[in-house]
Motif scaffolding. Structure first.
Motif, short mmCIF file in Angstrom:
data_model
loop_
_atom_site.label_atom_id
_atom_site.label_comp_id
_atom_site.label_asym_id
_atom_site.label_seq_id
_atom_site.Cartn_x
_atom_site.Cartn_y
_atom_site.Cartn_z
N ARG A 237 8.31 16.58 23.14
CA ARG A 237 7.19 15.99 22.52
C ARG A 237 5.86 16.81 23.19
O ARG A 237 4.87 16.79 22.45
CB ARG A 237 7.05 14.54 23.07
CG ARG A 237 8.38 13.68 22.21
CD ARG A 237 8.19 12.23 23.00
NE ARG A 237 7.21 11.61 22.14
CZ ARG A 237 6.97 10.36 22.67
NH1 ARG A 237 7.52 9.84 24.00
NH2 ARG A 237 6.05 9.49 22.13
N SER B 24 2.76 18.89 21.15
CA SER B 24 1.49 18.63 21.26
C SER B 24 0.55 19.79 21.61
O SER B 24 -0.45 20.02 21.11
CB SER B 24 1.40 17.42 22.13
OG SER B 24 0.00 16.88 22.47
N LEU C 282 1.80 11.21 14.91
CA LEU C 282 2.03 11.85 16.21
C LEU C 282 2.97 11.07 16.91
O LEU C 282 3.16 11.60 18.43
CB LEU C 282 0.62 12.04 17.00
CG LEU C 282 -0.47 13.14 16.12
CD1 LEU C 282 -1.67 13.58 17.09
CD2 LEU C 282 0.21 14.25 15.67
N LEU D 263 -0.06 12.88 24.30
CA LEU D 263 -1.29 13.38 23.46
C LEU D 263 -2.53 14.00 24.35
O LEU D 263 -3.09 14.52 23.79
CB LEU D 263 -2.02 12.25 22.83
CG LEU D 263 -1.02 11.78 21.56
CD1 LEU D 263 -2.01 10.81 20.70
CD2 LEU D 263 -0.35 12.69 20.71
N LEU E 60 -3.75 17.32 23.17
CA LEU E 60 -4.63 17.42 21.75
C LEU E 60 -6.09 16.62 22.44
O LEU E 60 -7.00 16.96 21.71
CB LEU E 60 -3.90 16.40 20.80
CG LEU E 60 -2.72 17.32 20.25
CD1 LEU E 60 -1.83 16.09 19.51
CD2 LEU E 60 -3.32 18.15 19.15
N ARG E 61 -6.00 15.44 23.10
CA ARG E 61 -7.24 14.75 23.63
C ARG E 61 -8.21 15.85 24.28
O ARG E 61 -9.45 15.56 24.25
CB ARG E 61 -7.07 13.54 24.74
CG ARG E 61 -6.54 12.39 23.63
CD ARG E 61 -6.33 11.18 24.53
NE ARG E 61 -5.94 11.24 26.06
CZ ARG E 61 -4.76 11.01 26.33
NH1 ARG E 61 -3.58 10.68 25.41
NH2 ARG E 61 -4.24 11.21 27.69
N ASP F 21 -10.79 12.37 18.63
CA ASP F 21 -10.14 10.98 17.99
C ASP F 21 -11.36 10.29 17.04
O ASP F 21 -12.12 9.81 17.41
CB ASP F 21 -9.56 10.20 18.87
CG ASP F 21 -8.56 8.66 18.05
OD1 ASP F 21 -8.74 8.81 17.08
OD2 ASP F 21 -8.19 8.09 19.02
N HIS G 26 -2.83 9.52 13.29
CA HIS G 26 -4.09 9.90 13.89
C HIS G 26 -4.89 10.68 13.07
O HIS G 26 -4.17 11.89 12.25
CB HIS G 26 -4.11 10.66 15.24
CG HIS G 26 -3.29 9.91 16.31
ND1 HIS G 26 -4.11 9.10 17.00
CD2 HIS G 26 -1.89 9.60 16.57
CE1 HIS G 26 -3.47 8.26 17.96
NE2 HIS G 26 -1.94 8.66 17.53
#
Length: 274
Positions: free
Chosen positions: A148, A152, A176, A185, A188-189, A194, A229
């Motif tokens: 996972r 990501s 996601l 995440l 990605l963050r 977002d 998302h």
């Protein structure tokens, strides 16, 4: 004078051909997509057969372009749940109001699966300039957290590639399989915004509801959370992006749910400095 470009996007896990009444659900999905006003639609758990795909059928009905890419998650059933599932692929779909000029399929890390899921990277010929979109679906099994996190990270790398820089933001759409605050995440963050939060969406919004008749209640980390998302990053320095009209899509119609997920939609608008 700076030109403002406005695009409405939707990401929706459309539940393949799982569950009861999958054929009856198709027109409900299509109508909800049409009513959402989306210009670009990502479909996770989309289906494809030898003579056509859900993406191609929906695109034809909407007057859009459409593409499909396999494989994605979850794995296909070892034994079909009903005869119509035989020889049907599961993957990612992308619908666009404008031509899709190029696509590439990128396998994601998968130490624990015999087949790697993929991300679909597409360039869309928007009238104001090329628009790069990534559609993906990440692993959900807590026992596979290494995959996972690795997935990501790879999607974050894809989204931040300088090759995608340009006059439009880079948009990531997907299921996601992680809530907004999940450690999964974080890669990605760290590099993407977002859109739901940026647009003032309800922080308690749910895209995998427990009140669905076939809700995966065993997925305690995911149930009753927003795990679908819309993310983006600026295409160039000085670009201004605003997000409006966040909405969940896919209310049941006469008791029939289009999918076990709700779709997540929002409108992105951007300007570039002269």
């Amino acid at each position: 004078m700076a030109v403002t470009t406005v695009v409405r996007v939707l990401t929706w896990n459309v539940w393949w051909q799982f569950g009861p009444q999958w054929r009856e659900r198709q027109p409900l999905l299509l109508e909800a997509i049409r009513e959402s006003g989306a210009d670009i639609v990502a479909l996770e758990e989309s289906w494809s057969r030898a003579h056509g795909s859900q993406a191609s059928e929906f695109a034809a009905a909407l007057g859009f372009a459409g593409v499909f890419a396999a494989q994605s998650l979850p794995p296909l059933p070892d034994v079909p749940e009903h005869p119509e599932q035989a020889e049907v692929d599961l993957g990612l779909g992308l619908l666009s109001r404008w031509p899709i000029t190029s696509t590439r399929v990128v396998p994601l890390p998968a130490r624990h699966r015999p087949e790697a899921p993929v991300s679909l990277v597409a360039e869309i010929a928007h009238p104001d300039g090329p628009l790069n979109v990534i559609v993906t679906c990440l692993e959900w099994e807590p026992a596979f957290n290494d995959d996972r996190i690795a997935q990501s990270r790879l999607v974050a790398d894809l989204a931040t590639s300088p090759a995608l820089d340009g006059s439009a933001p880079v948009i990531v759409l997907g299921d996601l399989n992680a809530a907004p605050d999940s450690a999964i995440l974080r890669p990605l963050r760290d590099v993407l915004t977002d859109a739901w939060t940026a647009g003032g969406g309800d922080p308690n919004a749910v895209s995998l509801p427990s009140d669905h008749p076939q809700a995966p209640l065993e997925a305690e980390e995911l149930i009753d959370r927003r795990i679908d998302h819309v993310l983006y990053r600026l295409g160039r320095p000085g670009q201004r992006v605003t997000v409006t009209d966040p909405a969940l899509v896919g209310d049941p119609v006469e008791g029939l749910h289009p999918s076990d997920h709700r779709g997540v939609a929002c409108t992105l608008a951007w300007q570039n400095r002269d």
